[in-house]
Design a protein around this motif. Structure first.
Motif, PDB file in Angstrom:
ATOM      1  N   GLU A 191      -4.771   3.424  -9.597  1.00 18.86           N
ATOM      2  CA  GLU A 191      -4.853   4.066  -8.281  1.00 18.86           C
ATOM      3  C   GLU A 191      -3.524   4.634  -7.841  1.00 18.86           C
ATOM      4  O   GLU A 191      -3.324   4.926  -6.677  1.00 18.86           O
ATOM      5  CB  GLU A 191      -5.394   3.080  -7.252  1.00 18.86           C
ATOM      6  CG  GLU A 191      -6.884   2.954  -7.363  1.00 18.86           C
ATOM      7  CD  GLU A 191      -7.478   2.087  -6.283  1.00 18.86           C
ATOM      8  OE1 GLU A 191      -7.852   2.628  -5.245  1.00 18.86           O
ATOM      9  OE2 GLU A 191      -7.528   0.871  -6.498  1.00 18.86           O
TER      10      GLU A 191
ATOM     11  N   SER B 169      -6.004  -2.967  -5.415  1.00 20.04           N
ATOM     12  CA  SER B 169      -7.271  -3.028  -4.680  1.00 20.04           C
ATOM     13  C   SER B 169      -8.295  -3.615  -5.650  1.00 20.04           C
ATOM     14  O   SER B 169      -8.064  -3.618  -6.853  1.00 20.04           O
ATOM     15  CB  SER B 169      -7.707  -1.641  -4.216  1.00 20.04           C
ATOM     16  OG  SER B 169      -8.503  -1.021  -5.207  1.00 20.04           O
TER      17      SER B 169
ATOM     18  N   LYS C 271     -15.000  -4.280  -8.084  1.00 26.54           N
ATOM     19  CA  LYS C 271     -16.201  -4.032  -7.270  1.00 26.54           C
ATOM     20  C   LYS C 271     -17.162  -3.088  -7.990  1.00 26.54           C
ATOM     21  O   LYS C 271     -18.374  -3.198  -7.837  1.00 26.54           O
ATOM     22  CB  LYS C 271     -15.838  -3.555  -5.870  1.00 26.54           C
ATOM     23  CG  LYS C 271     -15.194  -2.202  -5.735  1.00 26.54           C
ATOM     24  CD  LYS C 271     -14.945  -1.903  -4.253  1.00 26.54           C
ATOM     25  CE  LYS C 271     -14.181  -0.615  -4.045  1.00 26.54           C
ATOM     26  NZ  LYS C 271     -14.022  -0.274  -2.631  1.00 26.54           N
TER      27      LYS C 271
ATOM     28  N   ARG D 234       0.767  -3.813  -3.287  1.00 26.00           N
ATOM     29  CA  ARG D 234       1.337  -2.592  -3.868  1.00 26.00           C
ATOM     30  C   ARG D 234       2.844  -2.631  -3.734  1.00 26.00           C
ATOM     31  O   ARG D 234       3.346  -2.854  -2.629  1.00 26.00           O
ATOM     32  CB  ARG D 234       0.783  -1.341  -3.171  1.00 26.00           C
ATOM     33  CG  ARG D 234      -0.712  -1.243  -3.337  1.00 26.00           C
ATOM     34  CD  ARG D 234      -1.330   0.018  -2.759  1.00 26.00           C
ATOM     35  NE  ARG D 234      -2.784  -0.140  -2.865  1.00 26.00           N
ATOM     36  CZ  ARG D 234      -3.690   0.719  -2.469  1.00 26.00           C
ATOM     37  NH1 ARG D 234      -3.315   1.851  -1.922  1.00 26.00           N
ATOM     38  NH2 ARG D 234      -4.978   0.483  -2.611  1.00 26.00           N
TER      39      ARG D 234
ATOM     40  N   GLN E  98      -7.691  -5.338   3.295  1.00 26.82           N
ATOM     41  CA  GLN E  98      -8.700  -4.276   3.394  1.00 26.82           C
ATOM     42  C   GLN E  98     -10.074  -4.877   3.596  1.00 26.82           C
ATOM     43  O   GLN E  98     -10.361  -5.945   3.058  1.00 26.82           O
ATOM     44  CB  GLN E  98      -8.774  -3.502   2.068  1.00 26.82           C
ATOM     45  CG  GLN E  98      -7.632  -2.565   1.791  1.00 26.82           C
ATOM     46  CD  GLN E  98      -7.885  -1.719   0.547  1.00 26.82           C
ATOM     47  OE1 GLN E  98      -8.743  -2.039  -0.274  1.00 26.82           O
ATOM     48  NE2 GLN E  98      -7.132  -0.653   0.411  1.00 26.82           N
TER      49      GLN E  98
ATOM     50  N   ASP F   5     -13.098  -4.241   2.020  1.00 30.56           N
ATOM     51  CA  ASP F   5     -13.417  -3.510   0.801  1.00 30.56           C
ATOM     52  C   ASP F   5     -14.939  -3.528   0.605  1.00 30.56           C
ATOM     53  O   ASP F   5     -15.577  -4.576   0.759  1.00 30.56           O
ATOM     54  CB  ASP F   5     -12.699  -4.203  -0.368  1.00 30.56           C
ATOM     55  CG  ASP F   5     -12.641  -3.321  -1.579  1.00 30.56           C
ATOM     56  OD1 ASP F   5     -12.256  -2.144  -1.432  1.00 30.56           O
ATOM     57  OD2 ASP F   5     -13.004  -3.786  -2.681  1.00 30.56           O
TER      58      ASP F   5
ATOM     59  N   HIS G 128      -8.760   8.441  -7.101  1.00 32.41           N
ATOM     60  CA  HIS G 128      -8.545   7.748  -8.368  1.00 32.41           C
ATOM     61  C   HIS G 128      -9.444   8.390  -9.408  1.00 32.41           C
ATOM     62  O   HIS G 128     -10.332   9.163  -9.058  1.00 32.41           O
ATOM     63  CB  HIS G 128      -8.727   6.233  -8.247  1.00 32.41           C
ATOM     64  CG  HIS G 128      -9.961   5.808  -7.528  1.00 32.41           C
ATOM     65  ND1 HIS G 128     -11.217   6.128  -7.958  1.00 32.41           N
ATOM     66  CD2 HIS G 128     -10.127   5.109  -6.390  1.00 32.41           C
ATOM     67  CE1 HIS G 128     -12.101   5.611  -7.109  1.00 32.41           C
ATOM     68  NE2 HIS G 128     -11.456   5.014  -6.136  1.00 32.41           N
TER      69      HIS G 128
ATOM     70  N   GLY H   5     -12.544   6.359   0.558  1.00 32.02           N
ATOM     71  CA  GLY H   5     -13.617   5.928  -0.325  1.00 32.02           C
ATOM     72  C   GLY H   5     -14.195   7.115  -1.039  1.00 32.02           C
ATOM     73  O   GLY H   5     -13.799   8.261  -0.794  1.00 32.02           O
ATOM     74  N   SER H   6     -15.126   6.837  -1.936  1.00 27.73           N
ATOM     75  CA  SER H   6     -15.743   7.938  -2.665  1.00 27.73           C
ATOM     76  C   SER H   6     -17.005   7.454  -3.355  1.00 27.73           C
ATOM     77  O   SER H   6     -17.227   6.255  -3.492  1.00 27.73           O
ATOM     78  CB  SER H   6     -14.779   8.489  -3.722  1.00 27.73           C
ATOM     79  OG  SER H   6     -14.439   7.494  -4.659  1.00 27.73           O
TER      80      SER H   6
ATOM     81  N   ARG I   7     -18.545   7.208  -6.974  1.00 26.86           N
ATOM     82  CA  ARG I   7     -17.849   7.076  -8.259  1.00 26.86           C
ATOM     83  C   ARG I   7     -18.623   7.792  -9.364  1.00 26.86           C
ATOM     84  O   ARG I   7     -19.839   8.013  -9.243  1.00 26.86           O
ATOM     85  CB  ARG I   7     -17.700   5.609  -8.661  1.00 26.86           C
ATOM     86  CG  ARG I   7     -17.537   4.625  -7.534  1.00 26.86           C
ATOM     87  CD  ARG I   7     -16.282   4.860  -6.730  1.00 26.86           C
ATOM     88  NE  ARG I   7     -16.158   3.813  -5.686  1.00 26.86           N
ATOM     89  CZ  ARG I   7     -15.247   3.809  -4.743  1.00 26.86           C
ATOM     90  NH1 ARG I   7     -14.380   4.809  -4.654  1.00 26.86           N
ATOM     91  NH2 ARG I   7     -15.185   2.844  -3.862  1.00 26.86           N
TER      92      ARG I   7
ATOM     93  N   GLY J 185     -18.170   3.615  -2.533  1.00 29.64           N
ATOM     94  CA  GLY J 185     -17.654   2.595  -1.620  1.00 29.64           C
ATOM     95  C   GLY J 185     -16.540   3.097  -0.744  1.00 29.64           C
ATOM     96  O   GLY J 185     -16.315   4.319  -0.608  1.00 29.64           O
TER      97      GLY J 185
ATOM     98  N   ALA K 229     -12.727   1.491   1.544  1.00 27.11           N
ATOM     99  CA  ALA K 229     -11.872   0.378   1.968  1.00 27.11           C
ATOM    100  C   ALA K 229     -11.227   0.728   3.300  1.00 27.11           C
ATOM    101  O   ALA K 229     -10.623   1.791   3.439  1.00 27.11           O
ATOM    102  CB  ALA K 229     -10.802   0.105   0.923  1.00 27.11           C
TER     103      ALA K 229
HETATM  104  N1  ASP Z   1      -9.922   1.430  -3.801  1.00 27.99           N
HETATM  105  C1  ASP Z   1      -9.758   2.431  -2.795  1.00 27.99           C
HETATM  106  C2  ASP Z   1      -8.467   2.158  -2.009  1.00 27.99           C
HETATM  107  O1  ASP Z   1      -7.952   1.054  -2.036  1.00 27.99           O
HETATM  108  C3  ASP Z   1     -10.868   2.478  -1.815  1.00 27.99           C
HETATM  109  C4  ASP Z   1     -12.180   2.877  -2.416  1.00 27.99           C
HETATM  110  O2  ASP Z   1     -12.272   3.931  -3.034  1.00 27.99           O
HETATM  111  O3  ASP Z   1     -13.144   2.133  -2.217  1.00 27.99           O
HETATM  112  O4  ASP Z   1      -7.974   3.035  -1.330  1.00 27.99           O
END
Ligand code: ASP
Length: 602
Positions: free
Chosen positions: A189, A211, A216, A235, A249, A251, A463, A500-501, A503, A544, A546
């Protein structure tokens, strides 16, 4: 002190005591009111202030997490500021004229008191008072004292309420909380990660998760359908007002969803949390595409609490002779009543625009000078004499300028013009965090890629598992930078609250995205082969989000800095003045871990 039969343990006035009464106390210090008069009670807390009146009378303000009660002790009392006491006394009305309207308990006091010292204390390093200005490193060094201050107590309690509202909203919507590992493996990420040496596996490392992203997604392959977690993420990035090494988060991941399903679930949770914090539910959550947000606000996290939208002047200067305005994009920002700015301030604005990357910044003061009746505004600017009449009229009409305004114009690439004016808009017009209003907004259709990087390659904007926008799949090879994604951000008052997005769950699309990013098959296999192989066992379409909990709490608390809503944060340079972390490890531990340090190269 033993409990006499006359001690009341069923408070009439407050709900907090109903759950906070213990064997040592009957009430909390913020509970007692006039209606409790005559009741014998027992309180425990810290000495906020103590005043002796001669030898025969002492006033002790006793404080706990709920407030303060004035205790009147006959005779002198051996207790200093911040000593911990148990006081038994009888609630009575204060004598006429001695009430304190600033205190919730200001009508009453405890009389006929007996005092037991539970702990003595050294004088505190600073006053337990919200008004005291104390250096942050001192506050963090004595955080346990700092957290006694009412503002910090309120912030931590607010945080707890917000997290429990978020959790309740997710459970109500059928999500299941699952904990994912902290000792993990790299997650792609983009952030630098913390590594933990593995004692049992020489020269190998775990990685602390930036994350739970991959975990997930695996839970979706595992058929969990709707997952959430109040997750700690780590991070190793430079710290800022809105960034800590470790953060929390909310999440979320869900299967068989579209962006609007995910957004609806998140919206419900953050609105519930806002209501829990503020007592009223914010209005509708706005929506804007990334492109529109950049066009109108010059940023991808628009602060919609104020106007000052950027104005496109492409049409006005399409065939212009003015060299400075011959660019891909010409945009303006209108500052109402800005024409009063003097030459120094204007020069500073031009400098600031250059610092932000613009080639220059043109300014126009709008006035009615020299015009009989002052109905048609005139422009005052070093550039005015180069404009045609129609350009002058276009500039005024497109920006809806009025006498007294200042117009700031940038001509550059579209992205640069938007970004520079967007930043100036914030610097010139942004209300403070604590202004009260909450403007949530979904920003959608982000570009799939940022960049290009030094190697001329696109980099993943979110990502590498983010799904390209279905209408742009054809462009993946021919024009990757034009591809939009199924990614969305939630923004509150100009702060990015989360991303979020949807996937990628299809191997063929994932391969094409990896190709665009320059990730070879071997590299993909070694970095996240376990995820790719999981996808071969039946991956549901999933997506999903976050939510950054620290930022949400800070905004709802009206705090500019997330450190004010975290119990034990690190300083800007990543240290903890209280524990002294980070610290060297004893030689023996290093040996056990197989670590030897190389001095930093000069
Ligand atoms: N993992 C992503 C973030 O931490 C959030 C996501 O795409 O669900 O920003």
């Amino acid at each position: 002190m033993t409990a006499g039969p006359e001690i009341s343990v069923s408070p009439s006035s407050s709900s907090s005591s109903a759950t906070s009464a213990t064997a040592m106390r009957t009430h909390m210090c913020g509970d007692l009111r006039a209606r409790d008069s005559g009741t014998r009670v027992r309180l425990c807390g810290w000495v906020a202030t103590r005043r002796e009146h001669g030898e025969h009378l002492a006033f002790v303000d006793l404080r706990d997490s709920t407030g303060v009660t004035q205790c009147v002790v006959d005779g002198s009392v051996e207790a200093r500021t911040e000593w911990v006491l148990q006081v038994e006394g009888t609630v009575r009305m204060r004598p006429d004229g001695n009430e304190n309207p600033e205190l919730a308990t200001g009508e009453i006091e405890l009389g006929d008191c007996t005092v037991e010292v539970l702990a003595r204390a050294e004088p505190p390093p600073f006053a337990i008072d919200d008004r005291a200005e104390v250096d942050e490193s001192v506050r963090l060094r004595y955080r346990y004292v700092d957290l006694r201050r009412p503002r910090m107590q309120a912030n931590l309690r607010l945080r707890s309420r917000i997290i429990s509202a978020l959790r309740a909203a997710m459970l109500r919507q059928g999500f299941c909380e699952v904990e994912t590992p902290l000792l993990w493996t790299p997650t792609p990420e983009g952030a630098r990660e913390f590594a933990v040496p593995a004692r049992l596996h020489r020269a190998k490392f775990y990685v602390l998760p930036q994350s739970p992203q991959i975990a997930k997604q695996l839970l979706m392959v595992a058929g969990m359908d709707r997952y959430f977690q109040v997750a700690r993420c780590l991070r190793d990035e430079d710290l800022r007002a809105d960034r800590q090494f470790e953060f929390t988060q909310l999440d979320i991941e869900a299967s068989f969803v579209t962006p609007s399903d995910v957004q609806a679930a998140v919206t419900e949770a953050v609105l519930d949390a806002s209501e829990a914090a503020r007592g009223e539910r914010p209005g509708e959550v706005e929506r804007i595409t990334w492109r529109d947000s950049m066009d109108r606000y010059g940023v991808d996290k628009p602060d919609m609490r104020f106007g000052m939208e950027l104005v496109d002047l492409g049409e006005v200067f399409a065939g212009t002779e003015v060299r400075a305005f011959q660019a891909e994009c010409v945009k303006a920002l209108r500052l109402q009543q800005g024409s009063e700015l003097g030459r120094n301030k204007l020069d500073a604005l031009v400098e600031r625009a250059k610092e932000l990357g613009a080639k220059g910044l043109a300014w126009f003061k709008v006035s009615s000078a020299g015009q009989p009746g002052g109905t048609v505004p005139a422009l005052e600017s070093p550039l005015d004499k180069f404009l045609t009449d129609s350009e002058r009229a276009g500039l005024l009409s497109h920006t809806r300028a009025e006498p007294g305004d200042l117009l700031l114009v940038v001509a550059d690439s579209w992205r640069r013009a938007c970004e520079v004016l967007g930043q100036l808009r914030l610097e010139l017009g942004r209300p403070p965090v604590a202004s009260g209003e909450l403007r949530f907004c979904w920003v959608t259709d982000f570009p799939l890629f940022d960049g290009p990087n030094e190697e001329g390659r696109p980099v993943a904007a979110h990502h590498p598992f983010t799904m390209p926008h279905r209408d742009d799949l054809e462009l993946l090879e021919s024009d990757p930078m034009a591809v939009r994604s199924e990614a969305y951000d939630l923004v509150l008052n100009g702060w990015e609250l989360g991303s979020g997005s949807i996937r990628i769950h299809r191997e063929d699309i994932q391969r094409r995205v990896f190709d665009a990013l320059g990730i070879t098959r071997e590299e993909a296999e070694s970095r996240f082969g376990f995820l790719l192989s999981a996808f071969r066992y039946g991956a549901p379409p999933h997506g999903g989000f976050a939510v950054g909990v620290d930022r949400l709490v800070a905004l709802l608390a009206g705090e500019e800095n997330i450190r004010e809503v975290i119990a034990f944060p690190k300083t800007q340079s990543g240290t903890d003045p209280m524990t002294g972390a980070p610290k060297p490890l004893p030689e023996e531990s290093l040996k056990e871990l197989g670590l030897r340090f190389v001095p930093r190269a000069e």
